[in-house]
Design a protein around this motif. Structure first.
Motif, PDB file in Angstrom:
ATOM      1  N   PHE A 164      24.015  -2.318  75.784  1.00  0.00           N
ATOM      2  CA  PHE A 164      24.217  -1.153  74.923  1.00  0.00           C
ATOM      3  C   PHE A 164      25.094  -0.124  75.633  1.00  0.00           C
ATOM      4  CE2 PHE A 164      22.549   3.075  73.482  1.00  0.00           C
ATOM      5  CZ  PHE A 164      23.211   3.064  72.271  1.00  0.00           C
ATOM      6  N   ASN A 165      24.818   0.121  76.906  1.00  0.00           N
ATOM      7  CA  ASN A 165      25.678   0.974  77.714  1.00  0.00           C
ATOM      8  C   ASN A 165      26.532   0.095  78.620  1.00  0.00           C
ATOM      9  OD1 ASN A 165      24.727   3.344  76.625  1.00  0.00           O
ATOM     10  ND2 ASN A 165      23.060   3.524  78.085  1.00  0.00           N
ATOM     11  N   SER A 166      27.280   0.723  79.493  1.00  0.00           N
ATOM     12  CA  SER A 166      28.218  -0.033  80.317  1.00  0.00           C
ATOM     13  C   SER A 166      27.496  -0.925  81.322  1.00  0.00           C
ATOM     14  CB  SER A 166      29.138   0.934  81.059  1.00  0.00           C
ATOM     15  OG  SER A 166      28.384   1.813  81.862  1.00  0.00           O
ATOM     16  N   MET A 167      28.148  -2.043  81.658  1.00  0.00           N
ATOM     17  CA  MET A 167      27.647  -2.927  82.706  1.00  0.00           C
ATOM     18  C   MET A 167      27.886  -2.285  84.069  1.00  0.00           C
ATOM     19  SD  MET A 167      28.896  -6.671  81.605  1.00  0.00           S
ATOM     20  CE  MET A 167      28.616  -7.326  79.977  1.00  0.00           C
ATOM     21  N   VAL A 168      26.970  -2.549  84.989  1.00  0.00           N
ATOM     22  CA  VAL A 168      27.055  -1.933  86.310  1.00  0.00           C
ATOM     23  C   VAL A 168      27.263  -2.974  87.386  1.00  0.00           C
ATOM     24  CG1 VAL A 168      25.815  -0.546  88.012  1.00  0.00           C
ATOM     25  CG2 VAL A 168      25.655   0.021  85.597  1.00  0.00           C
ATOM     26  N   SER A 169      26.591  -4.116  87.280  1.00  0.00           N
ATOM     27  CA  SER A 169      26.611  -5.082  88.364  1.00  0.00           C
ATOM     28  C   SER A 169      26.607  -6.494  87.804  1.00  0.00           C
ATOM     29  CB  SER A 169      25.392  -4.871  89.266  1.00  0.00           C
ATOM     30  OG  SER A 169      25.389  -5.784  90.328  1.00  0.00           O
ATOM     31  N   LEU A 170      27.108  -7.446  88.610  1.00  0.00           N
ATOM     32  CA  LEU A 170      27.055  -8.853  88.229  1.00  0.00           C
ATOM     33  C   LEU A 170      26.929  -9.711  89.470  1.00  0.00           C
ATOM     34  CD1 LEU A 170      30.170 -10.890  87.697  1.00  0.00           C
ATOM     35  CD2 LEU A 170      30.551  -8.524  88.252  1.00  0.00           C
ATOM     36  N   ALA A 171      26.529 -10.961  89.274  1.00  0.00           N
ATOM     37  CA  ALA A 171      26.442 -11.929  90.369  1.00  0.00           C
ATOM     38  C   ALA A 171      26.569 -13.325  89.798  1.00  0.00           C
ATOM     39  CB  ALA A 171      25.120 -11.782  91.118  1.00  0.00           C
ATOM     40  N   TYR A 172      27.224 -14.202  90.556  1.00  0.00           N
ATOM     41  CA  TYR A 172      27.332 -15.620  90.213  1.00  0.00           C
ATOM     42  C   TYR A 172      26.171 -16.375  90.833  1.00  0.00           C
ATOM     43  CZ  TYR A 172      32.022 -16.052  88.141  1.00  0.00           C
ATOM     44  OH  TYR A 172      33.105 -16.014  87.296  1.00  0.00           O
ATOM     45  N   SER A 173      25.725 -17.441  90.142  1.00  0.00           N
ATOM     46  CA  SER A 173      24.761 -18.349  90.753  1.00  0.00           C
ATOM     47  C   SER A 173      25.473 -19.170  91.828  1.00  0.00           C
ATOM     48  CB  SER A 173      24.143 -19.265  89.688  1.00  0.00           C
ATOM     49  OG  SER A 173      25.139 -20.071  89.095  1.00  0.00           O
ATOM     50  N   PRO A 174      24.751 -19.753  92.792  1.00  0.00           N
ATOM     51  CA  PRO A 174      25.417 -20.490  93.888  1.00  0.00           C
ATOM     52  C   PRO A 174      26.318 -21.632  93.426  1.00  0.00           C
ATOM     53  CG  PRO A 174      23.137 -20.059  94.448  1.00  0.00           C
ATOM     54  CD  PRO A 174      23.302 -19.628  93.032  1.00  0.00           C
ATOM     55  N   ASP A 175      26.004 -22.257  92.284  1.00  0.00           N
ATOM     56  CA  ASP A 175      26.872 -23.338  91.803  1.00  0.00           C
ATOM     57  C   ASP A 175      27.910 -22.854  90.788  1.00  0.00           C
ATOM     58  OD1 ASP A 175      25.227 -22.773  89.716  1.00  0.00           O
ATOM     59  OD2 ASP A 175      24.478 -24.813  89.414  1.00  0.00           O
ATOM     60  N   GLY A 176      27.924 -21.554  90.478  1.00  0.00           N
ATOM     61  CA  GLY A 176      28.913 -21.005  89.559  1.00  0.00           C
ATOM     62  C   GLY A 176      28.642 -21.290  88.107  1.00  0.00           C
ATOM     63  N   GLN A 177      27.455 -21.812  87.773  1.00  0.00           N
ATOM     64  CA  GLN A 177      27.174 -22.193  86.395  1.00  0.00           C
ATOM     65  C   GLN A 177      26.661 -21.022  85.560  1.00  0.00           C
ATOM     66  OE1 GLN A 177      24.869 -25.733  86.320  1.00  0.00           O
ATOM     67  NE2 GLN A 177      25.085 -26.081  84.145  1.00  0.00           N
ATOM     68  N   TYR A 178      26.053 -20.040  86.200  1.00  0.00           N
ATOM     69  CA  TYR A 178      25.469 -18.906  85.493  1.00  0.00           C
ATOM     70  C   TYR A 178      26.014 -17.600  86.058  1.00  0.00           C
ATOM     71  CZ  TYR A 178      22.098 -22.509  84.195  1.00  0.00           C
ATOM     72  OH  TYR A 178      21.516 -23.672  83.745  1.00  0.00           O
ATOM     73  N   LEU A 179      25.961 -16.570  85.218  1.00  0.00           N
ATOM     74  CA  LEU A 179      26.316 -15.216  85.604  1.00  0.00           C
ATOM     75  C   LEU A 179      25.178 -14.300  85.190  1.00  0.00           C
ATOM     76  CD1 LEU A 179      30.051 -14.649  84.619  1.00  0.00           C
ATOM     77  CD2 LEU A 179      29.007 -13.888  86.725  1.00  0.00           C
ATOM     78  N   VAL A 180      24.794 -13.361  86.038  1.00  0.00           N
ATOM     79  CA  VAL A 180      23.781 -12.376  85.683  1.00  0.00           C
ATOM     80  C   VAL A 180      24.428 -11.002  85.722  1.00  0.00           C
ATOM     81  CG1 VAL A 180      22.934 -12.204  88.071  1.00  0.00           C
ATOM     82  CG2 VAL A 180      21.470 -11.468  86.179  1.00  0.00           C
ATOM     83  N   THR A 181      24.117 -10.177  84.726  1.00  0.00           N
ATOM     84  CA  THR A 181      24.667  -8.826  84.654  1.00  0.00           C
ATOM     85  C   THR A 181      23.532  -7.830  84.462  1.00  0.00           C
ATOM     86  OG1 THR A 181      24.998  -9.023  82.257  1.00  0.00           O
ATOM     87  CG2 THR A 181      26.867  -9.563  83.683  1.00  0.00           C
TER      88      THR A 181
END
Length: 907
Positions: free
Chosen positions: A372-389
């Motif tokens: 709803f508001n702006s994204m602040v942070s992200l990270a890739y999973s070790p195999d690059g298959q997922y992203l978390v924000t």
């Protein structure tokens, strides 16, 4: 070629404003997201953002009947003609004023746009090349206020236009004797939508106050009589129209007011409308206005959306209520129905929601919502298959990089997220928040299984986890302390004190148990996790430190400070090895209310996020700017700059002052022009207060809050004001030969291959580096012969090709055997260069892991079906033959053997 990253996708934003469209096959939804367009493939569960962008936010989309062309119009009236097949811009046009609606005729030969109180009909671009793709055919006048909606008859002979002046106008697309225009009243509020009945001139009009009028026409579509061509003498006075415009302004009063005309025969022959019925929707509350509607002619299904988030399904013309449901607590901005009438798409601009509902089974086909508001942070999973924000709305979202969909959202935090990260296993997500908690989420069971807190409430601004995943640390904004917890027990192990300012960034060394902490006290401290939590070293800088990052091999530390410099340190010896002056590369834009120039304001800006590439040779840097810079670490030079947005609807985008917005009293940007808008403050009459008076229109500022490289090295992601942008290597358009000689050509490769010199053929194919040729050679040669004799340098290249081939090829077992043989024969030699080969190995792991999950689900499903069939047959008392049980066991064994073989290669 190494830095040939191109924009590939936009995640985290599924809908902003404008109208939705289903493709003609009904399987995909086209959704405007800011100044871009995303196509959601509902059958294959994928989404793709087209690699093109408008200059402002897109407000309306028109789609041709065959689905090959689209017209995108932004809020300033600039239009892009886009080919959805080639995914490129064909033509640009400016309508000079904001456009309210765009609609193609069903035969695809013309399209109508509405702006102000005028409807303009253009010739649609044809199949041949032409100098001007938009040729004006006619201009239609009639409504006194702004036009709101358009609808065509099935045979493209007529179209209807709704207006805010509570009237609906029916116009003839051709010159008809008995229909030039017809005005319909009967409503007490602005018209939201108007729809023709199937193969008829009968019309439905819907107004904002929830009224539906059913209009019957006394003439069929076949009853429209074409007007004969005018004589040249009669047409002499209308020579002004030779510019392609036709002003259809008939004397008011014939059909509208029912006054008698001089020619009674003409009046009798003309088309007449009569109101057959008028229905009202059940409104709940004073502010529950009807905001959008859609109609499917074949099934006679009417869908209406309201400001409260409720939608109704009615069957027309009887107005039978089929279904009513609340899908959101925000205003439904747009509705679209697919060609079969089974799926209904809803867009809610308030929360950025996109929903596709199957009304017959009452289930969601698609349910997506960005932050709803702006994204602040992200990270890739070790195999690059997922992203978390993590976003300012307190939500943690996990995205699949292959499908681009969010598949789980965690809402346990009560304040904005400041940092997110994966553990080394890839199945645990950690998030730090300003609510004073660090939470651990399990991706197997989708639950929050650990919550870490401090003895005294503290706002956590940064987060780090060590390579083992056992030690979690978080930095505080207010107490200047670093808190260390154990993942196993959840207990607080220690509180590291020593900094004299807020902690801005934390980072663990990937290879050693050393924690680097950056603070606003102009120092970076290195803590040894195994040696009594003591400070191992303190690095002093000239300005406040904003972010630190370790190189993937752990031998170098990069530090970005408030003065705009990026410094590189040998942390073992506490020696600075280099620095980059990055302030000139930021190129900060000028805000609307800034008193100083963009060049002066950029002097006070700095990089707020850093990230090393997968091989550690370059570094990404971004901050309060529309540019992301990639530097070569060793040479300390700028390699490339990426402009992440060209959207002038965002603030700090323009470089120079816009003199057109300056008056003698100051900037026009100080005026809130949202009053009276449908999304802004709604004030109907003086003295009448209605709506939220605190609502204001604002322009969000462009910024990059976090950058991360994919572990595979093939892409990088950035959280920006627009959403989560993915940039990846477009290998299909790059010619990147390797040690190429003049003698190496495709014909010489084929010649060597025919002579059965297999190793030489592979080497020559990789030196030419054409993907189709490499695939042809690898699928031709016997791997038993080649794997053992392949040079070590080409083993890496073959493995990298196999990793990319897994994403598209169906020859799964063949490529798995190749990968297994190469790793078994050359594994020991590759271990010595594991640091440089890590991105390639992770790319291979990501591809195999995705296939492993898909195949394991299929095998489990097959086992379940077989067991179910056996159980049913036993219940019915049927005797199973001996061969049936044997075949079932053999099938289970084959499934398990296949999974074990794939797991061994994966491990």
């Amino acid at each position: 070629m190494k830095f040939a990253y191109r924009f590939s996708n936009l995640l985290g934003t599924v809908y902003r404003r404008g109208n939705l469209h289903f493709t003609p096959d009904g399987n995909s939804v086209i959704s405007p997201v800011g100044n871009r367009v995303t196509v959601f493939d509902l059958k294959n569960n994928k989404s793709e953002t087209l690699p093109l962008a408008a200059r402002h936010n897109i407000t309306c989309v028109g789609l041709s009947p065959d689905g090959s062309l689209a017209i995108l119009v932004d809020e300033e009236g600039a239009a892009l003609l886009v080919s959805l097949i080639g995914k490129s811009v064909i033509h640009q046009f400016h309508f000079q004023k904001p456009v309210h609606c765009v609609c193609f005729s069903p035969d695809g030969r013309k399209f109508v746009i509405t702006k102000d109180n005028v409807a303009l009909m253009y010739h649609a671009p044809g199949k041949k090349r032409e100098f001007n793709a938009f040729v004006l055919d006619k201009t239609y006048y009639g409504p006194y206020d702004e036009t709101t909606c358009i609808d065509w008859t099935d045979d493209s002979k007529c179209f209807a236009v709704g207006s805010k002046d509570m009237s609906t106008w029916v116009f003839g697309a051709e010159r008809w004797v008995n229909l030039i225009y017809y005005s319909l009243g009967g409503h007490k509020d602005a018209i939201v939508a108007c729809f023709f009945e199937e193969n008829s001139l009968d019309l439905y009009t819907i107004s904002q106050d929830g009224a539906l009028c059913v209009w019957q026409c006394d003439t069929d579509l076949d009853g429209l009589k074409p007007r004969p061509p005018k004589d040249r003498a009669e047409d002499k006075n209308e020579s002004i129209e030779n510019l392609g415009e036709e002003f259809i302004e008939e004397p008011k009063g014939e059909e509208i007011h029912g006054k008698a005309t001089t020619n009674e025969k003409e009046r009798r022959d003309k088309v007449k409308y009569s109101r057959a019925a008028k229905y009202f929707f059940n409104k709940e509350g004073d502010f529950n206005n009807l905001t959008s509607a859609a109609y499917h002619r074949k099934t006679h299904l009417l869908v209406t959306g309201f400001a409260s988030g409720i939608f109704h399904l009615h069957e027309l013309p009887e107005f039978n209520l089929i279904h009513s449901l609340s899908i959101s607590d925000q205003r439904i901005a747009t509705i679209s129905i697919n060609s079969t009438g089974d799926w209904i798409a809803f867009g809610c601009s308030g929360l950025g929601q996109l929903l596709v509902w199957e009304w017959q089974s009452e289930s969601y086909v698609l349910k997506q919502q960005g932050h709803f508001n702006s994204m602040v942070s992200l990270a890739y999973s070790p195999d690059g298959q997922y992203l978390v924000t993590g976003g300012d709305d307190g939500k943690v979202k996990v995205w699949n990089t292959s499908s681009s969909f969010c598949f789980v959202t965690f809402t346990e935090h009560t304040s904005s997220i400041s940092a997110v990260t994966f553990t080394s296993t890839g199945y645990v997500i950690l998030s730090a928040s300003l609510d004073g908690t660090v939470r651990a989420f399990d991706l197997h069971r989708y639950r929050n299984f650990r919550t870490f807190t401090s003895p005294r409430p503290a706002q956590f601004s940064c987060l780090a986890v060590d390579s083992s995943g056992e030690i979690i640390s978080a930095g505080s904004q207010d107490s200047f302390d670093i808190f260390v917890w154990s993942m196993q027990s959840g207990r607080l192990l220690d509180v590291l004190s020593g900094h004299e300012g807020p902690i801005s960034s934390l980072c663990f060394n990937p290879m050693k148990s050393i924690l680097a902490s950056a603070s606003w006290d102009k120092t970076v401290r290195l803590w040894d996790m195994f040696d009594s939590w003591r400070t191992k070293e303190t690095l002093t800088l000239n300005s406040d430190v904003l972010v630190v990052a370790f190189r993937p091999d752990g031998n170098e530390l990069a530090v970005a400070a408030l003065d705009g410099q990026i410094t590189f340190w040998d942390h073992e010896n506490a020696v600075q090895t280099g620095s980059i002056e990055g302030r000139h590369d930021l190129q900060m834009g000028r805000k609307e209310l800034d008193k100083i120039t963009a060049k002066q304001s950029a002097k006070a800006k700095s990089f707020t996020t850093l990230c090393y590439s997968a091989d550690g040779q370059s570094i990404l840097a971004g901050g309060l700017s529309k540019f992301v810079c990639i530097y070569h670490v060793k040479e300390q030079i700028l390699m490339k700059k990426f402009e992440i947005s060209c959207n002038l609807s965002l603030d700090a985008m323009e470089e120079y002052l816009d003199r057109r917005k300056m008056t003698e009293f100051g900037s026009m940007a100080l005026i809130d022009d949202g009053a009276g808008d449908e999304d802004g403050v709604a004030i109907a009459l003086p003295g009448v207060k209605r709506g939220d008076m605190s609502s204001r229109h604002f322009k969000p500022e462009i910024r990059v809050t976090c950058l991360r490289f994919s572990p595979t090295g093939r892409s990088w992601a950035a959280t920006t004001t627009e959403g989560l942008l993915i940039y990846s290597l477009d290998s299909g358009l790059i010619f990147d030969p390797f040690e190429l000689d003049i003698d190496i050509t495709p014909s010489s490769v084929h010649k060597v291959l025919s002579q059965k010199e297999y190793t030489m053929a592979i080497v020559m194919a990789f030196r030419l580096n054409e993907k189709k040729l490499i695939q042809e050679v690898i699928e031709t040669v016997p791997f038993d012969v080649v794997c053992s004799s392949l040079p070590e340098l080409y083993v890496e290249k073959v493995l990298e090709f196999l990793a990319s081939a897994f994403e598209t090829s169906h020859h799964l077992e063949f490529y798995l055997t190749w990968a297994q043989r190469l790793l078994m024969l050359h594994g020991q030699k590759l271990k010595t260069r594991s640091g440089k080969l890590l991105p390639m190995i992770q790319f291979l792991q990501k591809s195999i892991q995705r296939h492993f999950e898909d195949v394991s689900k299929l095998c489990e499903w097959n086992r379940y079906n077989i067991k179910y069939a056996l159980a049913i047959s036993q219940q019915r008392g049927m005797k199973r033959p001996a061969e049936t049980s044997v075949s079932e066991e053999e099938l289970e064994d084959s499934n398990s053997d296949y999974l074990m073989e794939e797991a061994s290669v994966h491990s």
